[in-house]
Write a protein that holds these residues in place. Structure first.
Motif, short mmCIF file in Angstrom:
data_model
loop_
_atom_site.label_atom_id
_atom_site.label_comp_id
_atom_site.label_asym_id
_atom_site.label_seq_id
_atom_site.Cartn_x
_atom_site.Cartn_y
_atom_site.Cartn_z
N THR B 206 -14.55 -2.15 -41.25
CA THR B 206 -13.02 -2.11 -40.60
C THR B 206 -13.55 -1.15 -39.05
O THR B 206 -13.30 -0.77 -38.87
N PRO B 233 -13.26 -8.23 -42.01
CA PRO B 233 -12.53 -7.37 -41.75
C PRO B 233 -11.47 -7.04 -41.34
O PRO B 233 -9.97 -6.41 -41.79
N ILE B 236 -8.22 -8.92 -41.14
CA ILE B 236 -7.30 -8.79 -43.16
C ILE B 236 -6.47 -7.54 -42.43
O ILE B 236 -5.26 -7.70 -42.59
N TYR B 237 -6.71 -6.79 -41.47
CA TYR B 237 -5.98 -5.32 -41.48
C TYR B 237 -4.85 -6.55 -40.30
O TYR B 237 -3.82 -5.85 -40.37
N MET B 240 -1.91 -8.26 -41.62
CA MET B 240 -0.77 -7.05 -42.88
C MET B 240 -0.17 -6.80 -41.97
O MET B 240 1.00 -6.23 -42.29
N THR B 241 -0.83 -6.06 -40.89
CA THR B 241 0.45 -4.77 -40.42
C THR B 241 0.36 -5.61 -38.59
O THR B 241 1.36 -5.08 -38.23
N ALA B 253 -4.27 -13.64 -45.21
CA ALA B 253 -5.15 -12.70 -45.28
C ALA B 253 -5.89 -12.97 -46.50
O ALA B 253 -6.59 -12.48 -46.65
#
Lengths: 289, 284
Positions: B206, B233, B236-237, B240-241, B253
């Protein structure tokens, strides 16, 4: 004709090697070129040892002490968790497990070592952090303890796999000699096998250290991100890697903040370079066959 | 004698306990990802683009993005990695140059992935003007994969017995002929295994693509090397953020993580199976 083909082939191999060397030089050049201008503004001593990371204030503060300590605390925590678990498991798999179990455990560990770190980060932020917040009734589960725990779980397969290799490549005669002298299984492990596999075990620990201190995604998602020296293990921290990742988007190319993040990368580069160098020195005798 | 026996039992129980705790952690981790990811998975999730500001729809562009980044990185890294290994094993002279190159490769292997990301941003994105693009990202990933590929190829070539190349040279073959007709084919399965493992590594990275290639949201697939891409990747990050609907983003996610996990494990398992098959089949 044949000569030309030979020469071309050799030249391609030579150029490829040169290219590899150029890559490392370019990495070092790129990082230093964009990081060093910071030190016109602030001395390297103030950068390393003062604790005032306020990059967007005016005037800005670029004292990175809390970030450097953040990296060290998280890495230390991860190793405290990972070392007993990974070395214990490696000893079990190499010395105690039945051959059948070993046949299964080896590839499973290798597969686990390949899991992308962002997946560990997701596990941390979405599952472990809320759980830890609840268990210890904290304000936030995103803290030093949680990130150390996840980072620890993440490096276990790496340390375990390499130290297990080192232990299982110790010749059987050494174990048999020890057992024949009346030593128990555990005495054989601690006094014969581990000393013989010492180099590989130390190498695996150094590799785990390098992996933990350089890991970005897990700490970016789970460490909480407060630039402070934590007073307890349940306080948020902000390691160097996550600072770079989190703040790079806010900078303008060429401004001091941008330079400061590259200066953090210089610190990281130097730390990993020395940990590599130690590994290299420890392993060197093996290479001179 | 009894104390020694007691100590022995104690330590063996300790090791067993360590293994059980380790296995426990990892089982919880894997089970969590699978049990929360599996309900989201469907054919639609794989082949549809995200919709409604990432709260619905699938991950198709991210899947394609990861595939393109990885494939391009391999196209860049494999030839130069393999030729570097050939130089190191067959031409490398003088010895001190070989030693220096080994140090360079090991140093590169230990550099944290975020530094590759910064380097890619400084050199490819800014200096060379490739922008945040598929090209910048795959070049960055290629350099990250290079030391792994070189080390694996070198080991693979070393595992071919010296008799092979000596016999070939004795028959009058040149160094090039010996490498390309004798050593390389014999080492190929191991070289492939190493390459497959580095594919798994690159696909999951990532930090190197955050500032060089990845974008949070794009409905269309990349049309050229100059386009930004989505990647599994990073997706996903980002889920979540960023974004404002965690209740619908977290399940996506988990689903994305499960897809990435399955992909990487399939890739690595292929390598492990090829390797053990080749070890059994090998005649030397």
């Amino acid at each position: 004709m044949k000569g030309i083909k030979e020469k071309t082939f050799q030249a391609i191999a030579y150029i490829a090697s040169l290219l590899t060397a150029v890559c490392l030089i370019a990495i070092i050049y790129g990082i230093f070129h964009d990081g060093l201008p910071l030190f016109k503004f602030i001395s390297w001593k103030d950068f390393l040892f003062t604790n005032n990371w306020y990059p967007v204030y005016s005037p800005p503060g670029f004292g990175a002490w809390a970030l450097i300590m953040g990296s060290f605390y998280v890495t230390l925590g991860a190793l405290i968790i990972a070392l007993p678990l990974s070395l214990g498991s490696a000893i079990f798999i190499s010395e105690i497990a039945s051959p059948g179990l070993r046949e299964i455990a080896k590839p499973v560990i290798e597969l686990l070592a390949g899991i992308p770190s962002v997946v560990y980060g997701l596990f941390g932020i979405a599952f472990l952090a809320p759980l830890i917040r609840q268990w210890f009734s904290l304000d936030t589960g995103l803290n030093l303890f949680t990130s150390s725990l996840i980072l620890g779980i993440m490096v276990i397969p790496i340390i375990c796999s390499i130290s297990e290799d080192a232990m299982s490549s110790v010749p059987h005669s050494i174990r048999e000699a020890s057992l024949a002298l009346g030593a128990t299984k555990s005495e054989t492990i601690f006094k014969a096998v581990i000393p013989a596999a010492k180099k590989g075990i130390i190498g695996s620990i150094l590799l785990g250290f390098g992996r933990a201190i350089g890991e970005t995604m897990v700490v970016l998602m789970v460490a909480g991100g407060a630039a402070q020296i934590p007073k307890s293990i349940f306080e948020p921290v902000r390691p160097m890697t996550s600072t770079i990742a989190a703040e790079m988007g806010e900078t303008i190319m060429g401004d001091l903040h941008y330079n400061a993040l590259f200066a953090l990368a210089i610190v990281l580069l130097i730390i990993t370079f020395f940990s590599n160098l130690i590994t290299e020195i420890v392993f060197r005798p093996k290479r001179q066959k | 004698m009894n104390r020694r026996k007691g100590k022995n039992t104690f330590w063996i129980m300790m090791m067993t306990l360590m293994l059980i705790i380790t296995a426990g952690f990892l089982v919880v981790f894997i089970v969590r990802i699978i049990s929360l990811g599996a309900p989201v998975l469907s054919w639609k999730f794989i082949v549809e683009p995200p919709r409604e500001a990432m709260t619905e729809g699938g991950i198709f562009p991210a899947l394609i993005g990861t595939f393109l980044l990885t494939a391009l990185a391999m196209i860049f890294a494999l030839p130069s990695g393999i030729f570097t290994a050939i130089w190191l094993t067959h031409y490398g002279k003088p010895q001190w140059l070989v030693n220096i190159l080994h140090i360079i490769i090991n140093t590169m292997a230990g550099i944290p992935s975020i530094i590759f990301g910064l380097f890619g941003m400084a050199i490819f994105v800014n200096l060379l003007g490739f922008k945040v693009s598929l090209l910048s990202g795959s070049l960055t990933l290629a350099i990250l994969a290079l030391p792994v590929i070189i080390n694996n190829t070198e080991q693979a070539i070393h595992s071919v017995p010296a008799d092979f190349s000596e016999a070939s040279l004795a028959l009058g073959a040149t160094t090039r002929q010996t490498i390309s007709k004798v050593v390389f084919p014999a080492a190929l399965p191991n070289i492939l295994t190493g390459a497959i493992i580095s594919v798994g590594r690159v696909a999951g990275e990532t930090a190197p693509i955050m500032f060089t290639a990845a974008t949070f949201y794009s409905r269309s697939l990349p049309h050229s090397l100059q386009d930004e891409v989505m990647a599994l990747p990073y997706h996903i990050y980002a889920l979540m953020t960023e974004g404002t609907h965690p209740e619908s983003q977290v399940p996506i996610a988990y689903g994305t993580a499960l897809v990435l996990l399955i992909l990487v494990i399939l890739i690595d398992a292929t390598a492990i199976i090829i390797r053990s098959y080749m070890r059994k089949k090998r005649q030397w």
